[in-house]
Write an enzyme that holds these catalytic residues in place. Structure first.
Site, short mmCIF file in Angstrom:
data_model
loop_
_atom_site.label_atom_id
_atom_site.label_comp_id
_atom_site.label_asym_id
_atom_site.label_seq_id
_atom_site.Cartn_x
_atom_site.Cartn_y
_atom_site.Cartn_z
N ASP A 1 137.00 19.56 -2.21
CA ASP A 1 137.37 18.23 -2.69
C ASP A 1 137.45 18.16 -4.21
OD1 ASP A 1 137.92 16.37 -0.57
OD2 ASP A 1 136.80 14.89 -1.73
N THR A 2 136.65 18.95 -4.91
CA THR A 2 136.68 18.88 -6.37
C THR A 2 138.02 19.36 -6.92
OG1 THR A 2 135.50 20.99 -6.38
CG2 THR A 2 134.21 19.00 -6.75
N CYS B 1 128.71 24.94 -12.09
CA CYS B 1 129.59 25.19 -10.95
C CYS B 1 129.76 26.67 -10.62
CB CYS B 1 130.95 24.56 -11.21
SG CYS B 1 132.16 24.87 -9.92
N LEU B 2 129.35 27.05 -9.43
CA LEU B 2 129.44 28.42 -8.96
C LEU B 2 130.90 28.88 -8.88
CD1 LEU B 2 128.20 30.97 -7.58
CD2 LEU B 2 128.35 29.72 -5.42
N GLY B 3 131.80 27.99 -8.50
CA GLY B 3 133.20 28.35 -8.29
C GLY B 3 134.12 27.97 -9.43
N ARG C 1 134.33 11.92 4.00
CA ARG C 1 134.95 10.62 4.29
C ARG C 1 134.67 10.21 5.74
NH1 ARG C 1 138.16 13.56 0.98
NH2 ARG C 1 138.84 12.54 -0.95
#
Length: 411
Positions: free
Chosen positions: A256-257, A363-365, A177
């Site tokens: 953020d996800t 997605c790795l996480g 942002r």
């Protein structure tokens, strides 16, 4: 940790001066995330692939999205994400075969057993935030919990002090942002000013992790940062640049996800008491609820790729150089994949959503994100089972993302 598609990704395909009034209106409509599911439904009915303008296409049906995500040799992620980073983000911006070595190295850091080991710490951090407002009868959920919580968990995972939370949040916002308190405001910042802020923040991120690595070299600990210094890839230790690029991605992609997901989940639950009641009365439903809300909300609604050769998607020709958006949100309501896709059900026997993407760049996480979401739903509903939107509030969704920027709850 999934690559997010924002308005900048859509506008990247525009020629100088824009696409033209009608096309610009169409692209702006794609960015409206307040109620995207009916639009997703229409896109799928239109055939699974949209080509609104030259140089840009969107895969919408599940099979078309799978084609894009599962063929990195045709649809690359190299060079697409530019957030002030000096080098490609590892492993997001690297395609096979090099990508595979990094995934083999990093996947164990986020394996389910590793997440089991940190669950108590995640719960403690969740309650530390809830403690600050539970007796107040209301909170600004976005600012007071959804934004700081994932960063606080990340600090614990990486062996970093709680006192660095403010630094993490400031660096994250400087990338995601730049120049604005919200994503909507940030997108109105002059592009040159946006790039300047991102570049300056990126250097600060590299410097921050560089200092931590220097400290771990002097005094190793039993944490991820120390482990990186002794990790080998193909017989050679990771370089300092490798480690910094991995840490940069961890900070940007993994925080953020989860924030976006939490705001979407709780906005939905605050407006749907029958679903909220299911969770409050029977916490065993939480894993299924997380999967269904990931499917329905699709907080990361799309991921960008670039076609590197002339090819076809859903039977339609796609030229080399086309910016291709894989619509995760649309694929997650495809009736060819899901029965009754426009209804939110916590009792689905099978839920093969792709909320965390697909293919080699999945997605790795994802295990970490799932654990954070499950823990927060459990700990919140133990203490605040009955809540609603603040009277008179109107939810504002970020453009291009599915995130509620002003979620205020009362109880």
């Amino acid at each position: 940790m999934t690559q997010q598609a924002t308005g900048e990704d859509l506008r990247a395909a525009a020629p100088e001066g824009g696409f033209g009034t009608e096309d610009d209106r169409a692209l702006e409509a794609m960015l409206d995330m307040a109620n995207p599911q009916p639009r997703y439904e229409r896109w799928i009915e239109d055939g699974g692939l949209l080509c609104p303008v030259d140089g840009f296409a969107m895969a919408t049906g599940r099979s078309a999205v799978d084609e894009v995500l599962r063929h990195p040799e045709l649809f690359t992620s190299k060079g697409i994400v530019q957030l002030g980073n000096i080098r490609p983000l590892i492993p997001l911006s690297i395609d096979p075969p090099d990508h595979l070595g990094y995934r083999k190295l990093l996947d164990p850091l986020f394996a389910p057993k590793r997440m089991d080991a940190i669950e108590d710490d995640v719960a403690a951090r969740a309650n530390r935030f809830i403690d600050t407002f539970v007796d107040r009868g209301g909170c600004h959920f976005t600012d007071e919990l959804a934004v700081p919580f994932p960063s606080a968990v990340f600090l614990g995972l990486m062996g970093l002090p709680w006192e660095d939370l403010g630094t993490f949040l400031r660096m994250k916002d400087g990338i995601i942002r730049p120049g604005g308190a919200t994503m909507m405001e940030a997108e109105n910042v002059d592009p040159e000013e946006r790039a300047r802020i991102q570049n300056e923040t990126a250097l600060e991120i590299y410097d921050y992790f560089n200092a931590i690595l220097d400290e771990r070299e002097r005094e190793p600990r039993d944490d991820i940062m120390s482990g990186f210094l002794n990790t080998e890839l193909d017989g050679s230790r990771l370089t300092r640049e490798d480690i910094l690029d991995i840490c940069f991605l961890f900070l940007i992609a993994g925080l953020d996800t989860v924030t976006d997901s939490l705001t979407c989940f709780f906005a939905f639950l605050a407006q749907n008491p029958e679903h909220r009641s299911q969770i409050a009365k029977d916490p065993s439903v939480i894993p299924a609820a997380v999967e269904e809300l990931l499917r329905w909300e699709s907080p990361v609604p799309g991921v960008p790729r670039m076609a590197v050769a002339d090819t076809e998607v859903a039977g339609c020709p796609v030229k080399a150089g086309t910016l291709m958006m894989a619509s995760i949100g649309a694929a997650n309501v495809d009736p060819a994949q899901f029965g009754d896709p426009m209804t939110v059900r916590f009792d689905r026997a099978s839920n093969p959503h792709i909320g965390f993407g697909g293919g080699v760049h999945r997605c790795l996480g994802s295990h970490l994100a799932r654990r954070e979401l499950r823990v927060m739903l459990r700990e919140w509903h133990k203490r605040i089972p009955d809540y609603s939107l603040k009277p008179g509030s109107e939810l504002h969704y970020a453009r291009g993302l599915r995130s509620v920027e002003n979620l205020e709850l009362v109880w």
